[in-house]
Write a protein that holds these residues in place. Structure first.
Motif, PDB file in Angstrom:
ATOM      1  N   VAL A 173       0.854  -1.178   0.000  1.00  0.00           N
ATOM      2  CA  VAL A 173       0.000   0.000   0.000  1.00  0.00           C
ATOM      3  C   VAL A 173       0.898   1.238   0.000  1.00  0.00           C
ATOM      4  O   VAL A 173       1.761   1.390   0.860  1.00  0.00           O
ATOM      5  N   ILE A 174       0.714   2.108  -0.989  1.00  0.00           N
ATOM      6  CA  ILE A 174       1.502   3.328  -1.110  1.00  0.00           C
ATOM      7  C   ILE A 174       0.764   4.511  -0.481  1.00  0.00           C
ATOM      8  O   ILE A 174       1.362   5.325   0.203  1.00  0.00           O
ATOM      9  N   ALA A 175      -0.548   4.604  -0.714  1.00  0.00           N
ATOM     10  CA  ALA A 175      -1.349   5.698  -0.166  1.00  0.00           C
ATOM     11  C   ALA A 175      -2.782   5.221   0.041  1.00  0.00           C
ATOM     12  O   ALA A 175      -3.241   4.315  -0.640  1.00  0.00           O
ATOM     13  N   VAL A 176      -3.468   5.844   0.995  1.00  0.00           N
ATOM     14  CA  VAL A 176      -4.867   5.505   1.275  1.00  0.00           C
ATOM     15  C   VAL A 176      -5.708   6.774   1.301  1.00  0.00           C
ATOM     16  O   VAL A 176      -5.207   7.862   1.596  1.00  0.00           O
ATOM     17  N   GLY A 177      -6.999   6.617   0.994  1.00  0.00           N
ATOM     18  CA  GLY A 177      -7.927   7.735   1.058  1.00  0.00           C
ATOM     19  C   GLY A 177      -8.346   8.012   2.491  1.00  0.00           C
ATOM     20  O   GLY A 177      -7.922   7.338   3.430  1.00  0.00           O
ATOM     21  N   ALA A 178      -9.231   8.998   2.658  1.00  0.00           N
ATOM     22  CA  ALA A 178      -9.671   9.417   3.996  1.00  0.00           C
ATOM     23  C   ALA A 178     -10.566   8.381   4.659  1.00  0.00           C
ATOM     24  O   ALA A 178     -10.591   8.277   5.872  1.00  0.00           O
ATOM     25  N   GLY A 179     -11.310   7.613   3.885  1.00  0.00           N
ATOM     26  CA  GLY A 179     -12.186   6.600   4.464  1.00  0.00           C
ATOM     27  C   GLY A 179     -13.477   6.461   3.697  1.00  0.00           C
ATOM     28  O   GLY A 179     -13.795   7.268   2.823  1.00  0.00           O
ATOM     29  N   LYS A 180     -14.228   5.439   4.038  1.00  0.00           N
ATOM     30  CA  LYS A 180     -15.499   5.150   3.368  1.00  0.00           C
ATOM     31  C   LYS A 180     -16.605   5.999   3.993  1.00  0.00           C
ATOM     32  O   LYS A 180     -16.747   6.063   5.207  1.00  0.00           O
ATOM     33  N   ILE A 181     -17.390   6.642   3.146  1.00  0.00           N
ATOM     34  CA  ILE A 181     -18.507   7.442   3.623  1.00  0.00           C
ATOM     35  C   ILE A 181     -19.704   6.506   3.799  1.00  0.00           C
ATOM     36  O   ILE A 181     -20.161   5.870   2.851  1.00  0.00           O
ATOM     37  N   LEU A 182     -20.204   6.414   5.024  1.00  0.00           N
ATOM     38  CA  LEU A 182     -21.313   5.527   5.352  1.00  0.00           C
ATOM     39  C   LEU A 182     -22.647   6.199   5.017  1.00  0.00           C
ATOM     40  O   LEU A 182     -22.695   7.402   4.733  1.00  0.00           O
ATOM     41  N   ASP A 183     -23.727   5.432   5.066  1.00  0.00           N
ATOM     42  CA  ASP A 183     -25.059   5.946   4.726  1.00  0.00           C
ATOM     43  C   ASP A 183     -25.487   7.121   5.610  1.00  0.00           C
ATOM     44  O   ASP A 183     -26.214   7.999   5.173  1.00  0.00           O
ATOM     45  N   ASP A 184     -25.045   7.116   6.875  1.00  0.00           N
ATOM     46  CA  ASP A 184     -25.427   8.208   7.781  1.00  0.00           C
ATOM     47  C   ASP A 184     -24.516   9.431   7.651  1.00  0.00           C
ATOM     48  O   ASP A 184     -24.633  10.387   8.408  1.00  0.00           O
ATOM     49  N   GLY A 185     -23.570   9.394   6.696  1.00  0.00           N
ATOM     50  CA  GLY A 185     -22.694  10.536   6.445  1.00  0.00           C
ATOM     51  C   GLY A 185     -21.377  10.497   7.204  1.00  0.00           C
ATOM     52  O   GLY A 185     -20.503  11.316   6.965  1.00  0.00           O
ATOM     53  N   LYS A 186     -21.222   9.561   8.116  1.00  0.00           N
ATOM     54  CA  LYS A 186     -19.973   9.452   8.874  1.00  0.00           C
ATOM     55  C   LYS A 186     -18.910   8.800   7.999  1.00  0.00           C
ATOM     56  O   LYS A 186     -19.216   8.057   7.074  1.00  0.00           O
TER      57      LYS A 186
END
Length: 96
Positions: free
Chosen positions: A40-53
């Motif tokens: 893994v070289i880089a990762v995004g901020a994260g998965k956006i869940l249905d409730d917006g978190k």
């Protein structure tokens, strides 16, 4: 690196393919398959869940991972071949 993945995407650099079999037979370049292991070289901020978190990713830069044979999109950045894929396309993290 000039590439930053968005949301739940990761950037992977393939690890070198094995050139010898377990029995010591040398495998020619034309017969080798693309490896399914990478770093893994880089990762995004994260998965956006249905409730917006935003749920942070389970992998971090430097992790060695396994991924599906036909997963991701191949891109070339600064002469280096990389894969961009979603975190859900990763199969496992190699520990040790």
């Amino acid at each position: 690196m000039k590439l930053r993945p968005l949301h739940d995407r990761v950037i992977i650099k393939r690890l070198e393919a094995e050139t010898k079999s377990a029995g010591g037979i040398v495998i020619p370049d034309t017969a080798t398959e693309k490896p399914i292991k990478g770093e893994v070289i880089a990762v995004g901020a994260g998965k956006i869940l249905d409730d917006g978190k935003v749920r942070p990713l389970a992998v971090k830069p430097g992790d060695k991972v396994l991924f599906g044979k036909y997963s991701g999109t191949e891109v070339k950045v600064d002469g280096e071949e990389l894969l961009v894929m979603r975190e859900e396309d990763l199969v496992a993290v190699i520990e040790g």
